[in-house]
Each structure stands twice: as C-alpha cells, then as structure tokens.
Design an enzyme around this catalytic site. Structure first.
Site, mmCIF file in Angstrom:
data_model
loop_
_atom_site.group_PDB
_atom_site.id
_atom_site.type_symbol
_atom_site.label_atom_id
_atom_site.label_comp_id
_atom_site.label_asym_id
_atom_site.label_seq_id
_atom_site.Cartn_x
_atom_site.Cartn_y
_atom_site.Cartn_z
ATOM 1 N N ASP A 39 -29.195 32.480 31.528
ATOM 2 C CA ASP A 39 -27.863 31.946 31.790
ATOM 3 C C ASP A 39 -27.879 31.026 33.006
ATOM 4 O OD1 ASP A 39 -26.911 33.723 29.800
ATOM 5 O OD2 ASP A 39 -26.653 35.312 31.297
ATOM 6 N N ARG A 79 -17.794 30.948 22.102
ATOM 7 C CA ARG A 79 -17.693 31.819 23.287
ATOM 8 C C ARG A 79 -16.954 31.108 24.409
ATOM 9 N NH1 ARG A 79 -23.692 34.797 23.466
ATOM 10 N NH2 ARG A 79 -23.663 35.504 21.303
ATOM 11 N N ASP A 90 -22.138 34.234 31.881
ATOM 12 C CA ASP A 90 -22.055 35.506 31.162
ATOM 13 C C ASP A 90 -21.729 36.633 32.148
ATOM 14 O OD1 ASP A 90 -22.660 34.123 28.887
ATOM 15 O OD2 ASP A 90 -24.435 35.307 28.364
ATOM 16 N N ASP A 146 -29.376 30.306 27.104
ATOM 17 C CA ASP A 146 -28.470 31.427 26.850
ATOM 18 C C ASP A 146 -27.052 30.979 27.195
ATOM 19 O OD1 ASP A 146 -27.528 33.910 26.160
ATOM 20 O OD2 ASP A 146 -28.897 35.018 27.434
#
Length: 325
Positions: free
Chosen positions: A134, A220, A167, A163
């Site tokens: 991330d 997302r 997150d 990724d």
C-alpha cells in the site's frame, strides 16, 4: 407629518458601523459553506489528532535519515525534502507528523505503514507506485489524519501488482482522510481487510473521507467492512464500483459528485453479508446505486460543514493534493 431631527455625528457613525456589520454578515452567508482547503486540524472521526505538535522539526532527504527520524513514540515533526525511492514500507511511530516540503516531495516505489501507532499526521506527500504494497497502511492504529497527499500508481499492470492507496485495517479507529488525490489505480481504499475479522473489527474502523479526488480509480472508494464511514464532499471520476458498504458496515454518503462512474454506491456485493448506506445530497451523474439496506448512521458525532454538491468539483480540484496547503 412629524419631522425627524437631524442625527448627531455619533449616531451617524453608529449607523454606518451597523450597516457595515450587516453587509459583512450577508457577504459571509453568501459564500459557499465549504471546509478550508488548508485546515490546521482534522475534521471528522480523526478530530483531535495532533501528531508531533510543536516538537522540534527534522528535515530529511534520504531514506536512511527518514527511517531514523520517524521511529519511536517521542513527539516529532519530520519534513521530507525531495522524492525518495524505497522498496516495501517504512514504519512510522506514534506522535509523529510527516510533512512533505513543497509540492513534489515524498516517496516512490513503496509507502508508509502505521502499525500499533497512535496520533499520527501524514500530509503533503507524493506517494507513487508502491509495488506489491500500500501507499499508506494503517493497522491497529488510532487517531490518524491523512491530508493533502497525492497518491497514485498506474493501470498498466494487473490489479494486484500494486495494493491499496490507503488501507485501514485490524481495528484501526478514529481516522480522517481529507483533501487527497487518488489517481490511476485499481483498488483505492480498503477499510477492514476480511469478512472473517468481525471479532477484532466490530466497534472500530470509524473513518471520515472528505474533499478527496478519486480520478481513474476502479473500486474501493472506499470499501468498508464492519465499521462506520462518513463519505462527504468527495469527487469521483471514472470508477467501476465506488462506495462499497459490506459486512454490516454503516455508511453515510453525503454531497459527493460522481462522473463517468458505473455504480456510485453498493451494499450487496462480494461479501457474506450486506452493508448499510444512507445517501444524502449527492450528484450521481448518471451512476446507478445498489442499496439493499438503508442504515441508521444519519448524523455523525462531530461538528462539520458539508458544502453542497454543486460546489464540490471546484473546491476539490482546486484544493486537493500535495502542494495545496
């Protein structure tokens, strides 16, 4: 007819002052009620995060100096000057402010991780192409403000080559993500990493997203499990599936603008249980919604001002990203 006596100099001065005050009040009310693009403290669930506060500032320009500067829980302010290459992630300790210098400082090739940390501010950084990880990971951490960063990769590889951009997992809590740009990526921001993590995540994962610009991010935006999310005054362009509430999550989706997006909000995809969503004042721009469950989260437990969707595009494109503080 009664003749009114002439006013004295003092009376005239008082009248002029009152008129000026009234005009000022009208002027203020006429302005868009938007959040400042350079807030000095976070609005939303991350309110109260102070990072390193007024601690002594250290400026770094190498990876080794940065790693050394951000370790430990002593209050600290670390300024990043220039673009630093890295692989993987660097752990940032508690009570830390990380601040990019100017408009083009930050990291490429990897990212930052907050793990078992509290009271951290990440601002004004460019973080790009974090291969296999991330750009920013928040795990088991609380009181976090991620603000005015430019986060990006590319969509020239498969969706798992990079990724997430931000997150937030493992019962992290009290996070605000504001005034960032998320650009050219598949998986934008995951909150709650697994359907099987209810015992850890339930009662946590409270996150506010406001005034972010998601440009060519596929999905997302965010994806939220178990937690409580407030998504307001964001600008979403070019998404497949944007806001995704799942596993009983509660989402308030308010005054956002969606363009060239297929599904603006869904509550019933890809998980064992549906989520909940309330929609208010959004400009969907032709995007569809899939709301299987309307939620109970309608009023956040903090003070904020959501500007109307009609002014969001101008505010966000003018104020989001690194170099806009």
């Amino acid at each position: 007819m009664r003749t009114r006596p002439p006013r004295t100099h003092a009376q005239r001065s008082t009248a002029v002052t009152a008129a000026a005050a009234a005009l000022a009040a009208v002027t203020v009310l006429a302005l868009p009620q938007s959040a400042s693009a350079a807030e000095s403290s976070p609005v939303g669930f991350g309110a109260g995060t102070t990072g390193g506060g007024s601690a002594t500032t250290t400026t770094v320009s190498t990876l080794s100096a940065f790693k050394s500067a951000v370790t430990g829980s002593t209050a600290k302010v670390v300024k990043v000057s220039g673009l630093i290459s890295l692989s993987g992630q660097v752990d940032v300790g508690s009570n830390t402010t990380v601040l990019g210098v100017g408009s083009s400082s930050g990291f490429t090739g990897g990212g930052l991780r907050l793990k078992n940390a509290t009271n951290v501010i990440i601002r004004n950084l460019n973080i790009s192409k974090a291969v296999g990880t991330d750009a920013i990971t928040v795990q088991k951490s609380t009181k976090v403000w991620i603000d005015h960063n430019s986060l990006s990769s590319d969509r020239d590889h498969g969706k798992d080559y990079y990724d997430g951009l931000v997150d937030i997992t493992h019962a992290s809590d009290f996070v605000t993500v504001s005034w960032n740009t998320f650009k050219d990526h598949y998986k934008g921001s995951l909150v709650g990493h697994s359907d099987d993590n209810a015992s850890e995540d339930t009662g946590h994962l409270r996150v506010t997203y406001h005034h972010n610009w998601f440009d060519n991010v596929n999905s997302r935006i965010p994806s939220l499990r178990f937690g409580t999310g407030h998504f307001y005054d964001n600008y979403v362009v070019g998404a497949g599936t944007a806001v995704h509430s799942r596993m009983g999550a509660q989402m308030l989706v308010e005054n956002n603008v969606f363009r060239s997006t297929q599904v603006a909000v869904t509550t019933n995809r890809d998980s064992d249980a549906d989520g909940h969503a309330n929609l208010k004042g959004n400009d969907l721009g032709g995007a569809t919604t899939e709301i299987s469950q309307v939620g109970t989260f309608t009023s956040p437990p903090y003070s904020y001002t959501a500007e109307p969707a009609s002014s969001v595009v101008a505010s966000v494109t003018g104020g989001a990203g690194a170099g806009k503080l």
